[in-house]
Design a protein around this motif. Structure first.
Motif, PDB file in Angstrom:
ATOM      1  N   ALA A 342       0.809  -1.216   0.000  1.00  0.00           N
ATOM      2  CA  ALA A 342       0.000   0.000   0.000  1.00  0.00           C
ATOM      3  C   ALA A 342       0.844   1.268   0.000  1.00  0.00           C
ATOM      4  CB  ALA A 342      -0.927   0.000   1.208  1.00  0.00           C
ATOM      5  N   GLY A 343       2.172   1.125   0.007  1.00  0.00           N
ATOM      6  CA  GLY A 343       3.029   2.291  -0.109  1.00  0.00           C
ATOM      7  C   GLY A 343       3.742   2.714   1.152  1.00  0.00           C
ATOM      8  N   LEU A 344       3.547   2.009   2.267  1.00  0.00           N
ATOM      9  CA  LEU A 344       4.270   2.314   3.496  1.00  0.00           C
ATOM     10  C   LEU A 344       5.399   1.297   3.653  1.00  0.00           C
ATOM     11  CD1 LEU A 344       1.415   3.071   6.073  1.00  0.00           C
ATOM     12  CD2 LEU A 344       2.708   4.674   4.675  1.00  0.00           C
ATOM     13  N   ALA A 345       6.635   1.759   3.595  1.00  0.00           N
ATOM     14  CA  ALA A 345       7.787   0.861   3.583  1.00  0.00           C
ATOM     15  C   ALA A 345       8.133   0.388   4.991  1.00  0.00           C
ATOM     16  CB  ALA A 345       8.987   1.549   2.951  1.00  0.00           C
ATOM     17  N   VAL A 346       7.189  -0.250   5.662  1.00  0.00           N
ATOM     18  CA  VAL A 346       7.372  -0.691   7.050  1.00  0.00           C
ATOM     19  C   VAL A 346       8.342  -1.871   7.082  1.00  0.00           C
ATOM     20  CG1 VAL A 346       6.194  -1.478   9.129  1.00  0.00           C
ATOM     21  CG2 VAL A 346       4.994   0.014   7.503  1.00  0.00           C
ATOM     22  N   PRO A 347       9.369  -1.819   7.916  1.00  0.00           N
ATOM     23  CA  PRO A 347      10.274  -2.959   8.027  1.00  0.00           C
ATOM     24  C   PRO A 347       9.758  -3.975   9.032  1.00  0.00           C
ATOM     25  CG  PRO A 347      11.114  -1.173   9.352  1.00  0.00           C
ATOM     26  CD  PRO A 347       9.825  -0.672   8.719  1.00  0.00           C
ATOM     27  N   GLY A 348      10.091  -5.225   8.816  1.00  0.00           N
ATOM     28  CA  GLY A 348       9.778  -6.249   9.805  1.00  0.00           C
ATOM     29  C   GLY A 348      10.927  -6.385  10.776  1.00  0.00           C
ATOM     30  N   GLN A 349      11.928  -7.189  10.421  1.00  0.00           N
ATOM     31  CA  GLN A 349      13.142  -7.330  11.208  1.00  0.00           C
ATOM     32  C   GLN A 349      14.266  -6.606  10.492  1.00  0.00           C
ATOM     33  OE1 GLN A 349      12.729 -11.742  11.073  1.00  0.00           O
ATOM     34  NE2 GLN A 349      13.298 -11.627  13.236  1.00  0.00           N
ATOM     35  N   GLY A 350      15.445  -6.612  11.111  1.00  0.00           N
ATOM     36  CA  GLY A 350      16.619  -6.113  10.421  1.00  0.00           C
ATOM     37  C   GLY A 350      16.987  -7.047   9.287  1.00  0.00           C
ATOM     38  N   ALA A 351      17.832  -6.550   8.384  1.00  0.00           N
ATOM     39  CA  ALA A 351      18.257  -7.360   7.248  1.00  0.00           C
ATOM     40  C   ALA A 351      18.932  -8.637   7.741  1.00  0.00           C
ATOM     41  CB  ALA A 351      19.221  -6.562   6.376  1.00  0.00           C
ATOM     42  N   LEU A 352      18.442  -9.776   7.250  1.00  0.00           N
ATOM     43  CA  LEU A 352      18.956 -11.059   7.733  1.00  0.00           C
ATOM     44  C   LEU A 352      20.021 -11.644   6.823  1.00  0.00           C
ATOM     45  CD1 LEU A 352      15.651 -12.703   8.993  1.00  0.00           C
ATOM     46  CD2 LEU A 352      17.315 -11.336  10.247  1.00  0.00           C
ATOM     47  N   ASP A 353      19.960 -11.347   5.519  1.00  0.00           N
ATOM     48  CA  ASP A 353      20.995 -11.791   4.589  1.00  0.00           C
ATOM     49  C   ASP A 353      21.268 -13.287   4.697  1.00  0.00           C
ATOM     50  OD1 ASP A 353      21.358  -9.155   3.751  1.00  0.00           O
ATOM     51  OD2 ASP A 353      22.847  -8.773   5.301  1.00  0.00           O
ATOM     52  N   THR A 354      20.215 -14.083   4.677  1.00  0.00           N
ATOM     53  CA  THR A 354      20.399 -15.536   4.786  1.00  0.00           C
ATOM     54  C   THR A 354      20.119 -16.222   3.454  1.00  0.00           C
ATOM     55  OG1 THR A 354      18.124 -15.700   5.601  1.00  0.00           O
ATOM     56  CG2 THR A 354      19.882 -15.635   7.234  1.00  0.00           C
ATOM     57  N   ASP A 355      20.371 -15.515   2.363  1.00  0.00           N
ATOM     58  CA  ASP A 355      20.083 -16.066   1.041  1.00  0.00           C
ATOM     59  C   ASP A 355      21.265 -16.802   0.426  1.00  0.00           C
ATOM     60  OD1 ASP A 355      17.534 -15.022   1.148  1.00  0.00           O
ATOM     61  OD2 ASP A 355      18.150 -13.115   0.271  1.00  0.00           O
ATOM     62  N   GLY A 356      22.364 -16.957   1.174  1.00  0.00           N
ATOM     63  CA  GLY A 356      23.509 -17.657   0.628  1.00  0.00           C
ATOM     64  C   GLY A 356      23.233 -19.132   0.431  1.00  0.00           C
ATOM     65  N   ASP A 357      24.092 -19.778  -0.328  1.00  0.00           N
ATOM     66  CA  ASP A 357      23.935 -21.206  -0.589  1.00  0.00           C
ATOM     67  C   ASP A 357      24.125 -21.997   0.708  1.00  0.00           C
ATOM     68  OD1 ASP A 357      23.519 -20.751  -3.271  1.00  0.00           O
ATOM     69  OD2 ASP A 357      25.661 -20.882  -3.751  1.00  0.00           O
ATOM     70  N   PRO A 358      23.286 -23.020   0.929  1.00  0.00           N
ATOM     71  CA  PRO A 358      23.462 -23.858   2.114  1.00  0.00           C
ATOM     72  C   PRO A 358      24.845 -24.490   2.123  1.00  0.00           C
ATOM     73  CG  PRO A 358      21.345 -24.278   1.061  1.00  0.00           C
ATOM     74  CD  PRO A 358      22.123 -23.411   0.116  1.00  0.00           C
ATOM     75  N   ALA A 359      25.387 -24.655   3.311  1.00  0.00           N
ATOM     76  CA  ALA A 359      26.725 -25.230   3.437  1.00  0.00           C
ATOM     77  C   ALA A 359      26.811 -25.994   4.747  1.00  0.00           C
ATOM     78  CB  ALA A 359      27.791 -24.136   3.390  1.00  0.00           C
ATOM     79  N   ASP A 360      27.697 -26.980   4.787  1.00  0.00           N
ATOM     80  CA  ASP A 360      27.946 -27.712   6.016  1.00  0.00           C
ATOM     81  C   ASP A 360      28.767 -26.842   6.964  1.00  0.00           C
ATOM     82  OD1 ASP A 360      26.634 -29.964   5.116  1.00  0.00           O
ATOM     83  OD2 ASP A 360      28.441 -30.834   4.222  1.00  0.00           O
ATOM     84  N   ALA A 361      28.295 -26.707   8.180  1.00  0.00           N
ATOM     85  CA  ALA A 361      29.029 -25.924   9.173  1.00  0.00           C
ATOM     86  C   ALA A 361      30.260 -26.700   9.628  1.00  0.00           C
ATOM     87  CB  ALA A 361      28.131 -25.611  10.359  1.00  0.00           C
ATOM     88  N   PRO A 362      31.376 -26.016   9.879  1.00  0.00           N
ATOM     89  CA  PRO A 362      32.586 -26.711  10.340  1.00  0.00           C
ATOM     90  C   PRO A 362      32.396 -27.253  11.751  1.00  0.00           C
ATOM     91  CG  PRO A 362      32.905 -24.334  10.405  1.00  0.00           C
ATOM     92  CD  PRO A 362      31.604 -24.566   9.713  1.00  0.00           C
ATOM     93  N   ASP A 363      33.244 -28.205  12.119  1.00  0.00           N
ATOM     94  CA  ASP A 363      33.122 -28.851  13.427  1.00  0.00           C
ATOM     95  C   ASP A 363      33.308 -27.887  14.583  1.00  0.00           C
ATOM     96  OD1 ASP A 363      32.591 -31.303  12.346  1.00  0.00           O
ATOM     97  OD2 ASP A 363      34.659 -32.025  12.452  1.00  0.00           O
ATOM     98  N   ASP A 364      34.049 -26.775  14.375  1.00  0.00           N
ATOM     99  CA  ASP A 364      34.266 -25.894  15.511  1.00  0.00           C
ATOM    100  C   ASP A 364      33.043 -25.052  15.863  1.00  0.00           C
ATOM    101  OD1 ASP A 364      34.521 -24.220  13.331  1.00  0.00           O
ATOM    102  OD2 ASP A 364      36.365 -23.246  14.024  1.00  0.00           O
ATOM    103  N   CYS A 365      31.927 -25.240  15.129  1.00  0.00           N
ATOM    104  CA  CYS A 365      30.653 -24.638  15.557  1.00  0.00           C
ATOM    105  C   CYS A 365      29.980 -25.473  16.635  1.00  0.00           C
ATOM    106  CB  CYS A 365      29.684 -24.509  14.375  1.00  0.00           C
ATOM    107  SG  CYS A 365      30.170 -23.306  13.136  1.00  0.00           S
ATOM    108  N   LEU A 366      30.355 -26.755  16.707  1.00  0.00           N
ATOM    109  CA  LEU A 366      29.696 -27.668  17.636  1.00  0.00           C
ATOM    110  C   LEU A 366      30.125 -27.399  19.061  1.00  0.00           C
ATOM    111  CD1 LEU A 366      30.137 -30.973  15.590  1.00  0.00           C
ATOM    112  CD2 LEU A 366      28.245 -29.338  15.510  1.00  0.00           C
ATOM    113  N   GLY A 367      29.232 -27.748  20.001  1.00  0.00           N
ATOM    114  CA  GLY A 367      29.574 -27.624  21.408  1.00  0.00           C
ATOM    115  C   GLY A 367      28.636 -26.712  22.159  1.00  0.00           C
ATOM    116  N   GLY A 368      29.060 -26.318  23.362  1.00  0.00           N
ATOM    117  CA  GLY A 368      28.209 -25.544  24.249  1.00  0.00           C
ATOM    118  C   GLY A 368      28.563 -24.075  24.279  1.00  0.00           C
TER     119      GLY A 368
END
Length: 451
Positions: A342-368
């Motif tokens: 309708a013409g009001l540029a209302v934002p939802g959240q901040g820019a998330l930029d999660t459009d990159g290609d899926p990838a396997d996370a490295p092992d050093d992401c694992l843990g507590g």
């Protein structure tokens, strides 16, 4: 909606009714201020099946949307010379015995390095000052003050204590006397802060899958200690009136320089910002940038409620949605989309930029990882990663090569569960993954006897 003026009352009412049905939200309000005109509409029931309609003046629990009101209270004290933005907050609370070096500015902008959540036994602490000393001091800093954004309820407990210490009034009384009464607004409160015989408050609801059951929530679990964090209840129209004090032509409540400072992004030079929540942060206000003018606002989610505020100072636009269901977050996303059409540029959240290609996370992401009493555990599972918060895996993570991820409830129904965003962050010195950031909360790698 697209062929109507964005604040046409019949159009807004029809839109809200349609979206409430789609998202199983029992009741909601939508207020839009645009071109010096405010339209507020209300639909549905205060409690499902009771037959008590939501009115435009019905008070909804605001949860964390209380925080900008607390920030504004602190800023009135700063304007009066009773506190300085760069004062250590501990110097104003000598009885609390705080050893944090975070400043008033850092507390209000979530950069003081304080833990995210107030402990569950906070209501039994005896006094908020004892809680502040016992809890804030015994927890490890999430980050050194001024070096990272990490959303903190504990910080806003301290902000509320600052108000009480300087004014000599309980936080609810100071809020009423200094901010709300001058606006002609009568506050309501929830949880343990609620006063007998006070203004009634709309009830929350939880929509659960499977079967899409809608379960009423009898009361918001807010302790007296957390009053300044999330106890306020108002209508959408009343929240819009407060937000109008922060437009380019502000109302009489706050001085122009106070308004400007609260809107000013405080995160210059802070390496880790509020990814997944906003694009920047002022003093009490989130900042959203979506290619045009900056917007500001805050969200509030509680026990079966979801409330949202956005405002754009230059054009003088304010949008407020209050809902009494957890699925109100999804409803808000649809409202944002329709208002943008309708013409009001209302934002939802901040820019998330999660459009990159899926990838396997490295092992050093694992843990507590830990943030105060919040404990996260990241493990592998299925095609991606699993995230547990204080227990078994509850969320599925889909990562990109640069360690950003989207997060969905494990096995949840997409139409009910909202997609959140987060990221893993490497230590600049070692290059090792050292932090997990989820919905603006930063957690540092650590160990727990549970793991």
């Amino acid at each position: 909606m697209s062929d109507q003026h964005p604040i046409d009352e019949p159009g807004l009412s029809a839109l809200l009714e349609r979206l409430c049905r789609a998202h199983r939200v029992p009741g909601a309000q939508l207020a839009v201020h645009h071109r010096d005109r405010t339209v507020s509409v209300a639909v549905g029931e205060q409690v499902l099946g009771v037959g008590r309609p939501v009115r435009r003046d019905s008070a909804f629990p605001l949860a964390s949307l209380t925080k900008p009101f607390t920030a504004a209270l602190v800023m009135t004290l700063v304007a009066d010379g009773d506190a300085g933005l760069d004062d250590p907050v501990a110097c104003h609370l000598p009885e609390a015995g705080l050893d944090t070096t975070g400043t008033v500015r850092q507390v209000l902008s979530h950069t003081a390095g304080l833990p995210a959540v107030v402990p569950e036994d906070a209501g039994k602490a005896g006094s908020a000052r004892h809680l502040a000393a016992r809890y804030a001091n015994r927890q490890s800093e999430v980050a050194a003050p001024g070096t990272a954004f990490s959303y903190s309820n504990v910080g806003y407990v301290l902000a509320g204590l600052l108000v009480e210490e300087i004014t000599g009034m309980p936080w609810p009384e100071a809020l009423d006397a200094i901010l709300l009464s001058p606006l002609g607004t009568a506050p309501a409160f929830v949880g343990d802060v609620r006063e007998p015989g006070g203004r009634s408050v709309v009830g929350g609801h939880v929509v659960r899958a499977p079967g899409r059951r809608t379960i009423p929530v009898p009361e918001q679990g807010v302790s007296v200690v957390e009053a300044s964090v999330g106890s306020l209840a108002l209508s959408a129209g009343e929240v819009a009136l407060f937000a109008r004090q922060f437009l380019a032509r502000p109302g009489p409540l706050l001085a122009a320089d106070t308004v400007a400072e609260m809107r000013r992004d405080q995160l210059a030079g802070v390496p880790f910002g509020p990814y997944g929540m906003a694009d920047g942060w002022g003093l009490g206000w989130a900042r959203y940038r979506d290619g045009g003018s900056d917007w500001y606002g805050h969200d509030g989610t509680g026990d079966g409620i979801s409330c949202h505020l956005r405002f754009e100072p230059v054009e003088g636009t304010v949008v407020v949605l209050t809902t009494n269901a957890n699925t109100g977050q999804n409803l808000w996303a649809d409202v944002v989309g329709k208002l943008r059409e309708a013409g009001l540029a209302v934002p939802g959240q901040g820019a998330l930029d999660t459009d990159g290609d899926p990838a396997d996370a490295p092992d050093d992401c694992l843990g507590g990882y830990a943030n105060g009493d919040l404990e996260y555990l990241v493990t592998r599972g299925g095609p991606g990663l699993l995230l547990g918060l204080g227990g078994p895996p509850q969320y599925e993570l889909s990562c990109t090569a640069d360690l950003r991820f989207t997060m969905r409830e494990a096995g949840g129904e997409p139409s009910v569960g909202l997609v959140h965003a987060g990221r893993f962050l490497r230590d600049p010195g070692t290059g090792r993954v050292e932090y997990l950031q989820v919905s603006g909360r930063l957690a540092r790698r650590g160990r727990s006897e549970k793991w």
